[in-house]
Design a protein around this motif. Structure first.
Motif, PDB file in Angstrom:
ATOM      1  N   PHE A  28       0.827  -1.108   0.001  1.00 20.83           N
ATOM      2  CA  PHE A  28       0.052  -0.008  -0.024  1.00 20.83           C
ATOM      3  C   PHE A  28       0.851   1.115  -0.031  1.00 20.83           C
ATOM      4  N   ILE A  29       0.170   2.274  -0.576  1.00 18.40           N
ATOM      5  CA  ILE A  29       1.093   3.742  -0.237  1.00 18.40           C
ATOM      6  C   ILE A  29       0.312   4.505   0.782  1.00 18.40           C
ATOM      7  N   ARG A  30       1.317   4.797   1.594  1.00 16.21           N
ATOM      8  CA  ARG A  30       0.896   6.037   2.575  1.00 16.21           C
ATOM      9  C   ARG A  30       1.686   6.885   2.787  1.00 16.21           C
ATOM     10  N   ASP A  31       1.329   8.149   2.660  1.00 21.13           N
ATOM     11  CA  ASP A  31       2.236   9.449   2.908  1.00 21.13           C
ATOM     12  C   ASP A  31       3.511   9.417   1.794  1.00 21.13           C
ATOM     13  N   GLY A  32       2.927   8.956   0.540  1.00 22.17           N
ATOM     14  CA  GLY A  32       3.815   8.967  -0.398  1.00 22.17           C
ATOM     15  C   GLY A  32       5.068   7.715  -0.637  1.00 22.17           C
ATOM     16  N   LEU A  33       4.936   7.107   0.307  1.00 20.87           N
ATOM     17  CA  LEU A  33       5.794   5.841   0.456  1.00 20.87           C
ATOM     18  C   LEU A  33       4.972   4.514   0.185  1.00 20.87           C
ATOM     19  N   LEU A  34       5.782   3.602  -0.484  1.00 18.03           N
ATOM     20  CA  LEU A  34       5.298   2.263  -0.930  1.00 18.03           C
ATOM     21  C   LEU A  34       5.708   1.510  -0.041  1.00 18.03           C
TER      22      LEU A  34
END
Length: 160
Positions: A28-34
């Motif tokens: 998943f992607i969260r705060d621009g991080l994968l």
């Protein structure tokens, strides 16, 4: 799998990137991080080879004397990672068939490539949790307890 390997890119902002390759990785992607969390399927990497554990179980289950089987990795992601197939043999007249693990491995040697041949562990039956799912932890615990224990001794040299 090949027909579904490419999918529409929901994030496209350039026509050159309208399709994505579906790898089977899950994240998943969260705060621009994968964030990578695992795989959607049962593929694992063992000794540098990509192995599909469900494919091994499917081949094992085709053997005439197999009632049920399930395949897992023991010590995942460690240098001694091992593919283990737990097998419940068929019963005839209320007696479990006798089949030697080495003989089963020999049968599989004709059906699978070398790096896919698992260690064979025969169980009375495949244990289940209350929800009906296979109890992976119990099976791996049984396998671990069957392994020879290393004799660990400590040698100390004392010089005076």
């Amino acid at each position: 799998r090949a027909l579904y390997s490419f999918t529409e890119n929901p994030f496209k902002n350039d026509e050159n990137f309208k399709r994505l390759y579906h790898t089977g990785d899950f994240g998943f992607i969260r705060d621009g991080l994968l964030y990578f969390e695992g795989r959607e399927d049962s593929q694992v990497k063992v000794n540098g080879n990509r192995v599909d554990l469900e494919e091994i179980s499917a081949v094992v289950n085709k053997l005439e004397f197999i009632h049920e089987s399930v395949t897992f990795t023991f010590h995942s992601s460690l240098p001694d990672q091992t593919i283990v197939t737990f097998i419940a043999l068929k019963r005839i007249y209320d007696k479990q068939l006798m089949k030697d693990p080495e003989a089963i491995a020999g049968d599989l040697n004709k059906l699978l490539v070398d790096f896919m041949i698992p260690k064979i562990f025969i169980v009375e039956n495949i244990p289940r949790l209350n929800n009906g799912k296979i109890d992976k932890q119990e099976l791996l615990h049984l396998y671990e307890n069957s392994l020879p224990k290393e004799d660990v001794s400590l040698k100390i040299n004392i010089k005076f």
